[in-house]
Design an enzyme around this catalytic site. Structure first.
Site, PDB file in Angstrom:
ATOM      1  N   MET A  40       0.807  -1.222   0.000  1.00 48.91           N
ATOM      2  CA  MET A  40       0.000   0.000   0.000  1.00 48.91           C
ATOM      3  C   MET A  40       0.838   1.270   0.000  1.00 48.91           C
ATOM      4  O   MET A  40       0.288   2.372  -0.041  1.00 48.91           O
ATOM      5  CB  MET A  40      -0.906   0.018   1.231  1.00 48.91           C
ATOM      6  CG  MET A  40      -1.972  -1.072   1.246  1.00 48.91           C
ATOM      7  SD  MET A  40      -3.138  -0.925  -0.143  1.00 48.91           S
ATOM      8  CE  MET A  40      -3.883   0.665   0.205  1.00 48.91           C
ATOM      9  N   ARG A  41       2.164   1.136   0.053  1.00 48.78           N
ATOM     10  CA  ARG A  41       2.983   2.340   0.118  1.00 48.78           C
ATOM     11  C   ARG A  41       2.810   3.199  -1.135  1.00 48.78           C
ATOM     12  O   ARG A  41       2.837   4.427  -1.069  1.00 48.78           O
ATOM     13  CB  ARG A  41       4.454   1.988   0.321  1.00 48.78           C
ATOM     14  CG  ARG A  41       5.352   3.221   0.472  1.00 48.78           C
ATOM     15  CD  ARG A  41       6.784   2.869   0.844  1.00 48.78           C
ATOM     16  NE  ARG A  41       6.866   2.480   2.230  1.00 48.78           N
ATOM     17  CZ  ARG A  41       7.272   1.292   2.655  1.00 48.78           C
ATOM     18  NH1 ARG A  41       7.611   0.361   1.776  1.00 48.78           N
ATOM     19  NH2 ARG A  41       7.344   1.014   3.930  1.00 48.78           N
TER      20      ARG A  41
END
Length: 663
Positions: free
Chosen positions: A274-275
């Site tokens: 999700m970065r």
């Protein structure tokens, strides 16, 4: 003090300058990785950025740059009272690729800690870079143990120094900026993902722009101060714009439609984790603030994707970074909302966000594009064995571990046993120079017999510098893996050559993961050539392998002699790095007088030099001549078939190598 080249005087490189400015507006974006060929103003632009950053308020006398408004309660120089402070320019700290661990994280005086119980701590570069910029030139060449420390600091926002139970902690929040030339190898995936944005840079092919670059550089070299004064007004305007964008940033609205576009884009390009979504959201917000807007538009999302995603969608080190812009536009169009966002601009702001031009091919990775091998067409070919076009490599697979016997002292890596600064403790010795890893038991044992003579009266141990012992450790090193590949007519069957290339590609992927240098020697026709000199860029080797044609006789001796020559030169350049020669052949030797005997003498020449070797036997068919096994015996190495090379095979490959060498 040297006058830096003005940021606004950099010619072109719009994507690079934009990425740096976005991080100046919002450090939470997470830094910039700048990829490109040498001589493209990468370092110049990064060093010039620090002059544009607003000054930072610090606690007077604090070596760790604590913010007076909210000082770090665990600061080694604290505790500090909240209140007034002083302002100083933002720092840009450079981390040399050859720096020691103590230089990066700081050094603890072990002698005083043991004898007096005092935490005498000398801050390192991470402390200097706190609330500033940490710049790593040639970041892809950084040693693994330094990469691990950077990853820890970037993840936790703090640096920890621990020596035998004595611990010091300080804040370490910095803007990480790295530059690299892809020809020298790629980054570890963990560190690659820590960079918020990435840009590709290349020298302009426009004569007028190149003329302007030279003109400005010559003017700066003649009189740096006068040149900087000429650009002072433009520098001040950009500095003021950064301050204004920072003030506007908290007011920028990231609507649901923009968030949906961000999520859909990351999902469409199959990025891990999700970065990427978070970085894209922060980048789009910073773009809006930089433009003086309080709403994030679709064009901001598009530009954010071009900066934040290319380096996150690579599935292996041979994938070129980049995005399919048509696919990006389709995704943004599909998820465009009705909350006032503009429609996506097909051209996008800035004209392409830092990825190579669509027609640039693989040249964005340092020019190592697939191309025909120089000089091959002119070689005489055997009758009826003309050159065939290059076969595509089969799918790579996980290979068995090939190691060099014995214990080396080469560069840190993950292949063969070596004496290193990191790893399991195997003993102790007197330190040579600065003590870095204390062996506590050996130190106490050395000091214990002298306590009465030193007048010990209390519970503390009286320790002198001569008592200190350095821990000796065993870890892993990276090697030079030199591939010697048979490209003759006997290997020319397309299905067979495809399997061979797949095996070499698998070994290259293994070399990337183990932090090796690689080289490639090919032989066919009447001679051998160095297709790729030893390098850390395994993707360059993969590109050369992919374009390798086949045909002609089998000058096996020439290939082995060329390998011997490459190793001789490389020993002078990097004597501590031990080689591993991987010969990929069916063992045949043809062409010239006594080709088999000549190949045997060449093999024994490598064996006499104590060169570890493996022969990958490519012979196929129901009837096998066993020539590759005979060659392995003369090399003092071992032979392994293509099937046995796979990690899931039952062959004891590593034991075989070591057994042959011991014999």
């Amino acid at each position: 003090m040297t006058t830096p080249f003005p940021f606004t005087a950099v010619v072109g490189q719009d994507d690079l300058r934009l990425a740096l400015l976005l991080n100046a507006v919002s450090p939470a974006v997470g830094g910039v990785l700048v990829r490109g060929e040498k001589g493209t103003a990468k370092s110049t632009a990064v060093r010039a950025l620090s002059a544009l950053l607003p000054e930072v308020a610090v606690v007077p006398g604090c070596r760790f740059s604590c913010d007076p408004a909210s000082p770090d309660p665990q600061c080694p120089d604290g505790p500090h009272e909240a209140g007034g402070g002083t302002e100083r320019p933002a720092r840009m700290v450079e981390l040399p690729v050859g720096a020691s661990e103590d230089r990066l994280v700081g050094a603890l005086d072990i002698e005083r800690a043991l004898a007096e119980g005092v935490k005498a701590f000398e801050p390192g570069l991470l402390a200097d870079a706190h609330r500033g910029i940490l710049y790593v030139d040639e970041v892809n060449l950084l040693h693994d143990h330094l990469v691990d420390l950077l990853l820890d600091a970037a993840a936790m926002g703090a640096s920890y120094v621990e020596r035998e139970g004595v611990s010091v902690r300080h804040a370490a929040k910095f803007l990480l900026v790295g530059t690299m030339n892809p020809e020298e190898g790629e980054l570890r995936p963990q560190l690659l993902d820590r960079f918020g944005l990435t840009v590709e840079v290349a020298a302009s092919r426009e004569p007028d722009q190149r003329v302007e670059v030279v003109r400005r550089r010559l003017a700066y070299d003649d009189d740096p101060a006068a040149f900087a004064a000429k650009w002072a007004q433009e520098e001040a305007a950009v500095r003021q714009r950064i301050v204004a964008a920072r003030e506007l940033l908290p007011q920028v609205r990231l609507g649901d439609a923009a968030l949906r576009q961000i999520a859909a884009t990351c999902a469409a390009f199959e990025v891990d984790g999700m970065r990427a979504d978070i970085v894209m959201a922060r980048t789009a917000t910073a773009l809006a603030a930089w433009a003086g807007r309080t709403d994030v538009l679709a064009e901001d999302v598009r530009q954010a994707a071009l900066l934040a995603l290319p380096h996150r969608r690579r599935r292996n080190p041979f994938d070129a970074p980049g995005l399919d812009e048509d696919k990006l536009d389709e995704t943004l169009e599909q998820y465009s909302g009705d909350d006032g966002d503009d429609e996506p601009d097909p051209d996008g702001p800035g004209g392409g966000g830092g990825q190579p031009a669509p027609d640039g091919g693989p040249q964005g990775d340092g020019g190592e594009a697939a191309r025909p091998e120089a000089g091959e067409d002119g070689q005489p070919q055997a009758s009826g064995a003309g050159e065939q076009s290059a076969a595509r490599a089969a799918e790579p697979f996980r290979t068995k571990a090939l190691t060099v016997p014995g214990i080396g002292e080469g560069a840190a890596g993950r292949r063969s046993r070596a004496r290193t600064e990191h790893g399991r403790t195997t003993g102790a010795r007197r330190p040579r120079g600065t003590l870095t890893k204390l062996h506590l038991a050996a130190t106490v044992q050395a000091a214990a017999p002298h306590q009465r003579a030193r007048g010990r009266s209390g519970p503390g141990l009286v320790v002198r510098r001569d008592d200190l012992r350095q821990a000796t450790r065993e870890g892993r090193e990276g090697n030079l893996v030199l591939f010697v590949v048979d490209a003759s007519g006997s290997m020319a069957a397309r299905q067979r050559m495809s399997a061979v290339k797949g095996a070499v590609l698998s070994l290259l992927l293994d070399a990337y993961q183990r932090r090796d240098k690689v080289g490639l020697v090919t032989f066919r026709g009447t001679s051998a050539e160095v297709a790729l000199p030893p390098t850390s860029s395994v993707d360059a080797a993969a590109a050369r392998l992919e374009s390798l044609p086949t045909g002609g006789r089998t000058p096996l001796a020439a290939g082995l002699l060329k390998a011997h020559e490459v190793l001789r030169v490389e020993r002078l350049r990097d004597p501590a790095r031990r080689p591993l020669v991987v010969v990929v052949t069916d063992g045949r030797a043809t062409g010239g007088p006594e080709p088999v005997a000549l190949a045997g003498r060449a093999a024994r020449l490598l064996a006499d030099g104590q060169v570890a070797s493996v022969v990958v036997d490519c012979e196929s068919g129901p009837v096998r001549l066993g020539l590759a096994g005979r060659l392995a015996g003369e090399l003092g190495g071992t032979a392994v078939t293509l099937d046995e090379l796979r990690a899931d095979s039952i062959a004891g490959l590593v034991k075989g190598i070591q057994g042959r060498r011991a014999a």
